[in-house]
Design an enzyme around this catalytic site. Sequence first.
Site, short mmCIF file in Angstrom:
data_model
loop_
_atom_site.label_atom_id
_atom_site.label_comp_id
_atom_site.label_asym_id
_atom_site.label_seq_id
_atom_site.Cartn_x
_atom_site.Cartn_y
_atom_site.Cartn_z
N ARG A 1 26.38 64.89 48.26
CA ARG A 1 27.58 64.58 47.48
C ARG A 1 27.34 64.73 45.97
NH1 ARG A 1 33.03 64.68 47.78
NH2 ARG A 1 33.88 63.32 46.18
N HIS B 1 32.02 47.65 49.83
CA HIS B 1 31.77 48.80 50.73
C HIS B 1 31.23 48.33 52.08
CE1 HIS B 1 31.44 51.93 47.19
NE2 HIS B 1 32.57 51.27 47.18
N CYS C 1 36.55 47.30 43.01
CA CYS C 1 36.28 48.58 43.65
C CYS C 1 37.61 49.21 44.03
CB CYS C 1 35.43 48.35 44.88
SG CYS C 1 35.38 49.73 46.03
N ASP C 2 37.71 50.52 43.88
CA ASP C 2 38.98 51.18 44.18
C ASP C 2 39.14 51.55 45.65
OD1 ASP C 2 37.39 53.37 44.65
OD2 ASP C 2 38.00 54.46 42.86
N ASN D 1 28.83 50.72 39.75
CA ASN D 1 28.21 50.52 41.05
C ASN D 1 26.71 50.31 40.92
OD1 ASN D 1 30.00 50.62 43.30
ND2 ASN D 1 30.45 52.76 42.85
N TYR E 1 33.29 52.86 54.44
CA TYR E 1 31.85 52.86 54.11
C TYR E 1 30.99 52.22 55.20
CZ TYR E 1 32.12 54.71 49.33
OH TYR E 1 32.27 55.52 48.24
N ARG F 1 21.38 60.23 41.03
CA ARG F 1 22.14 60.03 42.28
C ARG F 1 21.66 61.03 43.34
NH1 ARG F 1 28.78 60.38 43.14
NH2 ARG F 1 28.71 60.32 45.42
#
Length: 440
Positions: free
Chosen positions: A283, A200, A170-171, A148, A263, A94
Amino acid sequence: MKKLNIVIAGGGSTYTPGITSAILSHIERFPMAEIRLYDNDSKRNEDMGLIINQLLIEQNQTDIELITTENPEEAFSGADFIFSQIRVGGLKMREQDEKIPLKYGLVGQETCGLGGFAYGLRSIKGILELVGYIQEYAPDAWVLNYTNPETLVGEAIRRVYPGIRMINVCDMTISIEETIAENYDYDRKNWVPTYFGLNHYGWYTEIYDKSLGRDVMPEIIEKMRAKSMNVAEFNEGDQTWAEAFKMMSTMVEYFPDYLPNNYLEYYLFPDVVVEKSDPSYTRANMVMEGREKNTREMARKIRDGETENVLNFNFGEHGNYIVDIATSLLNDEHRRFMVITPNRGSIPNLRQDAVVEVPAYIGATGIEPIALDPIIDFHKGLMEAQVAAEKLLVDAYFEGSYQKALQAFTLNQSVNSAYLAKQVLDEMIEANKGYWPELN
Ligand code: NAD
Ligand code: G6P
Ligand code: MN
């Protein structure tokens, strides 16, 4: 009621305690015989086994059997529900997804922009393998997926396993709703939100409040324009989320008709986002030093025999949301949630094979998405371009096509230069050796 065998795939995920706690707090509607943690990293899985074991002890639920396994046959045989949340390549990859585009002045983000595309090419392989095991060992089980990047995962699954009993969610919408409700003093339990988009990448068109008897979205937008939101309690102290929710005020200032998903800042304001980003600390670094370290520490303490007050996690609505969906399915409750699913007419003037995020009622037979009104050119144009980019990327995956990957990278709505798209793609090919299919 029959007691269920539950699998958490990606058992070592930092979100496993949140999902498990949510199941335990709904145990009368979601009775559990076994909880199985399945992961391909035994160290992470064993750490989580210690944490979940401690959680079961503290909640007086030790009659629930806990298994940790890296063996798919053991994990999935006889399983009823699978909660999937794998991260192929882990947070280390990531970090690459976020940092490589930033070097070229482009958005570097987990699920959006080129970082999301890089993650997608890794994730598709992992999710197809996982679903393959589930088809082999538990073909009747339901898979509830958080893995994801959801639109790309959904598109790949649509192509290979069109009939699978899988719900992608998705939350973010529930988190946005909770944040709005806390900021402006509403009870979101009374809300019937209408929303359309890609994952998103979507907009609310209405938030009907049953207790007030009106659509509260216009007044929420006015409040947001007047004063930006603070983070909700579950994001307390998190600077990234604080900024993301502030940015929603800018978005409604520019486009006040609908309420955007936060997003969208990566697509509507990529230059602003890049300007604010630190290319050497993203992040992923925060999550590695935060949530991931915290999880490792909890496991270490339990292993060292320290069990008093070691459990500490707060994931807001993340766990509750997916468990609410599972209970709605299991008990045929027909409650309404946002789901990520092939369009098939929900958004009437968008291509039918787009993977979209829309409201759906969920009962014993799965999802029943609702039919929405046609959308206007602004959102349609943005979405059509992004859908085409995502389709091209998934084509690139299945065909091993460099050309399609380059087209996808160039068309991604956070990018405006084929020159930069190619440089990022070439560097990402190197960084993702062993994870991506070979592109020729
Ligand atoms: P994490 O890295 O802490 O956990 C993921 C786990 O998956 C790791 O333990 C890893 O070893 C395991 N894993 C990786 N590849 C695997 C494979 N092929 N088979 C089995 N296990 C595998 O990550 P996290 O931050 O907890 O997030 C987990 C996932 O959930 C990510 O995909 C993240 O993007 C997603 N997520 C989605 C939502 C949403 O709204 N859809 C919300 C939060 C997190
Ligand atoms: C939200 C999104 C998820 C995303 C997560 C990232 O929950 O809906 O899709 O994975 O945020 O959170 P993180 O803390 O890992 O940056
Ligand atoms: Mn999400």
